[in-house]
Motif scaffolding. Structure first.
Motif, PDB file in Angstrom:
ATOM      1  N   UNK A  32       0.837  -1.206   0.000  1.00 24.45           N
ATOM      2  CA  UNK A  32       0.000   0.000   0.000  1.00 24.45           C
ATOM      3  C   UNK A  32       0.871   1.256   0.000  1.00 24.45           C
ATOM      4  N   UNK A  33       1.907   1.268   0.834  1.00 20.46           N
ATOM      5  CA  UNK A  33       2.810   2.423   0.888  1.00 20.46           C
ATOM      6  C   UNK A  33       3.535   2.606  -0.448  1.00 20.46           C
ATOM      7  N   UNK A  34       3.929   1.486  -1.058  1.00 16.35           N
ATOM      8  CA  UNK A  34       4.598   1.555  -2.350  1.00 16.35           C
ATOM      9  C   UNK A  34       3.707   2.157  -3.420  1.00 16.35           C
ATOM     10  N   UNK A  35       2.437   1.774  -3.414  1.00 18.36           N
ATOM     11  CA  UNK A  35       1.494   2.309  -4.401  1.00 18.36           C
ATOM     12  C   UNK A  35       1.235   3.795  -4.170  1.00 18.36           C
ATOM     13  N   UNK A  36       1.137   4.194  -2.909  1.00 14.81           N
ATOM     14  CA  UNK A  36       0.948   5.620  -2.614  1.00 14.81           C
ATOM     15  C   UNK A  36       2.171   6.408  -3.072  1.00 14.81           C
ATOM     16  N   UNK A  37       3.363   5.871  -2.788  1.00 17.72           N
ATOM     17  CA  UNK A  37       4.595   6.537  -3.229  1.00 17.72           C
ATOM     18  C   UNK A  37       4.631   6.659  -4.753  1.00 17.72           C
ATOM     19  N   UNK A  38       4.178   5.599  -5.446  1.00 22.67           N
ATOM     20  CA  UNK A  38       4.130   5.640  -6.910  1.00 22.67           C
ATOM     21  C   UNK A  38       3.147   6.701  -7.387  1.00 22.67           C
ATOM     22  N   UNK A  45       4.666  14.221 -11.882  1.00 22.48           N
ATOM     23  CA  UNK A  45       4.790  14.212 -13.343  1.00 22.48           C
ATOM     24  C   UNK A  45       3.560  14.802 -14.031  1.00 22.48           C
ATOM     25  N   UNK A  46       2.573  15.198 -13.209  1.00 19.82           N
ATOM     26  CA  UNK A  46       1.306  15.734 -13.720  1.00 19.82           C
ATOM     27  C   UNK A  46       0.578  14.701 -14.595  1.00 19.82           C
ATOM     28  N   UNK A  47       0.597  13.457 -14.125  1.00 23.49           N
ATOM     29  CA  UNK A  47      -0.154  12.372 -14.759  1.00 23.49           C
ATOM     30  C   UNK A  47      -1.341  12.012 -13.881  1.00 23.49           C
ATOM     31  N   UNK A  48      -2.353  11.418 -14.474  1.00 22.29           N
ATOM     32  CA  UNK A  48      -3.522  10.986 -13.724  1.00 22.29           C
ATOM     33  C   UNK A  48      -3.164   9.759 -12.875  1.00 22.29           C
ATOM     34  N   UNK A  49      -3.636   9.745 -11.621  1.00 21.96           N
ATOM     35  CA  UNK A  49      -3.353   8.603 -10.746  1.00 21.96           C
ATOM     36  C   UNK A  49      -4.278   7.425 -11.048  1.00 21.96           C
ATOM     37  N   UNK A  50      -5.303   7.672 -11.863  1.00 19.83           N
ATOM     38  CA  UNK A  50      -6.149   6.587 -12.361  1.00 19.83           C
ATOM     39  C   UNK A  50      -6.091   6.646 -13.879  1.00 19.83           C
ATOM     40  N   UNK A  51      -5.255   5.798 -14.448  1.00 18.94           N
ATOM     41  CA  UNK A  51      -5.035   5.773 -15.891  1.00 18.94           C
ATOM     42  C   UNK A  51      -4.329   4.467 -16.232  1.00 18.94           C
ATOM     43  N   UNK A  52      -4.151   4.203 -17.503  1.00 20.76           N
ATOM     44  CA  UNK A  52      -3.477   2.969 -17.913  1.00 20.76           C
ATOM     45  C   UNK A  52      -2.046   2.924 -17.382  1.00 20.76           C
ATOM     46  N   UNK A  53      -1.306   4.029 -17.575  1.00 25.58           N
ATOM     47  CA  UNK A  53       0.082   4.050 -17.129  1.00 25.58           C
ATOM     48  C   UNK A  53       0.199   3.970 -15.605  1.00 25.58           C
ATOM     49  N   UNK A  55      -1.990   2.319 -13.644  1.00 24.45           N
ATOM     50  CA  UNK A  55      -2.283   0.922 -13.316  1.00 24.45           C
ATOM     51  C   UNK A  55      -1.048   0.047 -13.529  1.00 24.45           C
ATOM     52  N   UNK A  56      -0.360   0.240 -14.653  1.00 21.71           N
ATOM     53  CA  UNK A  56       0.855  -0.530 -14.926  1.00 21.71           C
ATOM     54  C   UNK A  56       1.908  -0.253 -13.850  1.00 21.71           C
ATOM     55  N   UNK A  57       2.028   0.995 -13.456  1.00 22.77           N
ATOM     56  CA  UNK A  57       3.015   1.376 -12.439  1.00 22.77           C
ATOM     57  C   UNK A  57       2.699   0.731 -11.094  1.00 22.77           C
ATOM     58  N   UNK A  58       1.429   0.737 -10.702  1.00 17.92           N
ATOM     59  CA  UNK A  58       1.036   0.110  -9.442  1.00 17.92           C
ATOM     60  C   UNK A  58       1.308  -1.389  -9.464  1.00 17.92           C
ATOM     61  N   UNK A  59       0.995  -2.025 -10.583  1.00 16.73           N
ATOM     62  CA  UNK A  59       1.239  -3.467 -10.718  1.00 16.73           C
ATOM     63  C   UNK A  59       2.732  -3.766 -10.631  1.00 16.73           C
ATOM     64  N   UNK A  63       4.436  -6.063  -7.809  1.00 15.75           N
ATOM     65  CA  UNK A  63       5.156  -7.258  -8.251  1.00 15.75           C
ATOM     66  C   UNK A  63       6.556  -7.313  -7.650  1.00 15.75           C
ATOM     67  N   UNK A  64       7.215  -6.166  -7.545  1.00 16.68           N
ATOM     68  CA  UNK A  64       8.561  -6.126  -6.985  1.00 16.68           C
ATOM     69  C   UNK A  64       8.566  -6.264  -5.468  1.00 16.68           C
ATOM     70  N   UNK A  65       7.529  -5.778  -4.810  1.00 14.45           N
ATOM     71  CA  UNK A  65       7.486  -5.811  -3.345  1.00 14.45           C
ATOM     72  C   UNK A  65       7.125  -7.183  -2.801  1.00 14.45           C
ATOM     73  N   UNK A  66       6.172  -7.853  -3.410  1.00 16.54           N
ATOM     74  CA  UNK A  66       5.668  -9.117  -2.871  1.00 16.54           C
ATOM     75  C   UNK A  66       6.789 -10.137  -2.688  1.00 16.54           C
ATOM     76  N   UNK A  67       6.847 -10.797  -1.532  1.00 24.58           N
ATOM     77  CA  UNK A  67       7.902 -11.796  -1.287  1.00 24.58           C
ATOM     78  C   UNK A  67       7.710 -13.038  -2.150  1.00 24.58           C
ATOM     79  N   UNK A  68       8.788 -13.794  -2.329  1.00 23.65           N
ATOM     80  CA  UNK A  68       8.745 -14.991  -3.164  1.00 23.65           C
ATOM     81  C   UNK A  68       7.696 -15.983  -2.700  1.00 23.65           C
TER      82      UNK A  68
END
Length: 261
Positions: A32-38, A45-53, A55-59, A63-68
């Protein structure tokens, strides 16, 4: 000042039990903290926080945070990085679909942000997976360096460290903060052994304290480039998640690089 103190007390009341307990609640909090930071990067960057790019950024961050252990159902060990590669390719394809309204530079910034944020919180979780003492070791370095640099810098600071990036930071504060961290954390490691031998950990602490200050300056440089005072407003009186975790995002991966986690 009252708002700042109130926010700190509430945040610590939530955060401390999470890091003590660890396990899945801390993992959820880190994602959750990682997504907020993103989202803070997107806003800068003056981009929408709800957009295709977005969503890809949050994913990508998740993906990088979740443990193996939470990705065991996937078919291969390389899936995490292959999945990340696919997300980056989707951002690149988006530059074609959006016809220069979303550029290669935009894709590059989001990719760097995903790595910077995702790997920082990934090794935050990894440190806690070793044990609470290891995570506390890294956090103490960050907290003591930051507090020591602030207090000593205010008291005797004269020579600016990086005036074009962070005008209030001084060499005296920087050196003082690192010395304070080395001394106090050395005492901590003497009574609560972490990682390698005690003398080795003193040198590791010195390195991590310096890199933690680089983390602070990196985030200051980011804000200066985008012309904002704080990365966000989610923490009244403190700014955003990046403002609070900037040093941690560098120190935690360094713990892994130095073989502590």
């Amino acid at each position: 000042m009252k708002t700042r103190i109130t926010t700190a007390v509430i945040a610590l009341a939530i955060f401390i039990p999470l890091i003590i307990y660890g396990h899945w609640p801390l993992t959820i909090a880190a994602v959750a903290l990682g997504m907020v930071a993103m989202s803070e990067v997107l806003v800068m960057k003056k981009m929408f926080v709800i957009s295709f790019e977005a969503l890809i950024s949050y994913l990508g961050v998740a993906l990088l945070i979740l443990p193996d252990s939470l990705l065991d159902f996937l078919p291969s060990v390389a899936t995490r990085w292959f999945g990340f590669y696919i997300l980056v390719v989707l951002l690149l394809l988006h530059t074609v679909i959006r016809k220069q309204r979303f550029t290669f530079d935009d894709a590059g910034v989001l990719t760097l942000a995903m790595l910077y944020i995702g790997m920082g919180f990934r090794y935050f979780i990894a440190a806690r997976a070793i044990n609470f003492q290891t995570l506390l070791y890294g956090m103490l370095i960050v907290w003591i360096t930051d507090s020591g640099a602030y207090l000593i810098g205010r008291k005797i600071g004269k020579n600016k460290l990086a005036p074009k990036i962070s005008p209030n930071k001084t060499w005296e504060g920087s050196i003082g903060g690192t010395l304070a961290a080395v001394i106090i954390v050395a005492i901590y490691c003497y009574f609560i052994p972490v990682g390698a031998g005690w003398v080795t950990m003193i040198f590791v602490t010195l390195i991590l304290s310096i890199f933690g200050q680089f983390g602070d300056l990196i985030e200051s440089s980011l804000k200066r480039y985008y012309g904002v005072k704080d990365s966000g407003k989610i923490l009244p009186g403190h700014g955003g998640i990046l403002d609070r975790f900037d040093s941690m995002l560098i120190v935690m991966p360094m713990l892994h690089l130095l073989g502590i986690i």
